[in-house]
Design an enzyme around this catalytic site. Structure first.
Site, short mmCIF file in Angstrom:
data_model
loop_
_atom_site.label_atom_id
_atom_site.label_comp_id
_atom_site.label_asym_id
_atom_site.label_seq_id
_atom_site.Cartn_x
_atom_site.Cartn_y
_atom_site.Cartn_z
N GLU A 130 -1.19 -14.12 12.18
CA GLU A 130 -0.74 -15.30 11.45
C GLU A 130 -1.24 -16.60 12.06
OE1 GLU A 130 3.30 -15.21 10.11
OE2 GLU A 130 3.42 -13.04 10.20
N SER A 131 -2.14 -16.49 13.03
CA SER A 131 -2.73 -17.72 13.58
C SER A 131 -4.10 -17.41 14.17
CB SER A 131 -1.81 -18.34 14.63
OG SER A 131 -1.71 -17.49 15.75
#
Ligand code: NAG
Length: 297
Positions: free
Chosen positions: A154-155
């Site tokens: 997610e990053s």
């Protein structure tokens, strides 16, 4: 003689029919994330509920770019002092029930990134030796051999996760690869990796994203997004990822009655429907969600 044969046949046929009926009524399964709250019960208790088929251990929060990988299981145990090796028997108890136990990489916060194909290869080597079928003197979860690796990226950048997937499958085709992309299609971080076609199960997060989630009884955005996911890329099993309670996510919670009466009937017709994924075990325990919906999944 003929009637005797017939009655023996029917004795054999009835249990077979019953088991076929049971299998078709239980077409989907439930996947759940465990590990981010010390008050969610043990892993063995989680598996003993009988509610889940896949349990993801969340998360390996640090990896890649030459960093020493770090497992974070919140209050359950402390990897740095070796206490997570106590999970070996819990993992084996889950597996003895046919439940797949999968290590999840990433999460919403963490320090992870892959910087090259060789970096991806070294993370794959590390995962194989420390969590899967390889060997190492410092396996964080002890001797238990996990069933697979989940990508909850997610990053950072989307680069090289496809290489990581390939390297893991090269070690063994038996290693399950799963992923938790967010519902906007294609996913910013996992899009390229998913294109490899190497993922066995994909649990799409249909929450925290208004354009592709359920909202106050309206299933339109969610169903449109589901149809995009199921028609757009090659993966056999797609799961509806949802929060297990209103507290589990900023938005996108589906009350159990709406899930069973509105949402599931609208998506279960897809041949790619695999079931639902719940974030997470703690909220499920608090809200008794899986117990209420599992008969319809
Ligand atoms: C959870 O839901 C199930 C199924 O509806 C029900 O049988 C059970 O009593 C519930 N448990 C709690 C603690 O509310």
């Amino acid at each position: 003689m003929a009637s005797q044969t017939r009655s023996i046949l029917s004795l054999l046929t009835i249990p077979l029919l019953l088991s076929l009926l049971a299998a078709s009524a239980q077409a989907g399964s439930i996947a759940v994330y465990w590990g981010q709250n010390g008050n969610e019960g043990t892993l063995a208790d989680t598996c003993a509920t009988g509610n889940y088929k896949y349990v993801m251990l969340a998360f390996l929060t640090t990896f890649g770019n030459g960093q020493t990988p770090v497992l974070n299981l919140a209050g359950h145990c402390d990897p740095s002092s070796g206490t997570c090796t106590g999970l070996t028997s819990d993992i084996q108890s889950c597996q003895s029930k046919g439940i797949k136990v999968i290590l999840s990489l990433g999460g919403a916060s963490g320090s992870y990134q892959l910087t090259s194909t060789s970096d991806a290869q070294s993370v794959a080597d590390y995962l194989w030796n420390n969590y899967l079928g390889g060997s190492s003197s410092s396996r964080p979860l002890g001797s238990a051999v996990l069933d697979g690796i989940d990508f909850d990226i997610e990053s950072g950048s989307s680069n090289y996760y496809g290489d990581l997937a390939k390297s893991l499958k090269q070690y063994s085709s038996q290693v399950y690869l799963t992923a938790a992309p967010q519902c906007p299609y294609p996913d910013s971080y996992l899009g390229p990796a998913l294109q490899t076609g190497l993922f066995d199960y994909v649990w799409v997060q249909f929450y925290n994203n208004a354009p592709c989630q359920y909202s106050s009884g309206d299933i339109t955005n969610l169903v449109n997004s589901w149809n995009t996911w199921t028609s757009s890329f090659q993966v056999t099993n797609i799961f509806l990822g949802i929060p297990a309670s209103t507290d589990a996510a900023g938005s996108g919670y589906i009350p159990p009655n709406d899930l069973t009466s509105k949402v599931l009937p609208a998506i279960q017709g897809s041949s790619k429907y695999g079931g639902i994924m719940l974030w997470n075990r703690y909220y499920d325990l608090e809200n008794n969600y899986s117990a209420q919906v599992k008969g319809s999944v």
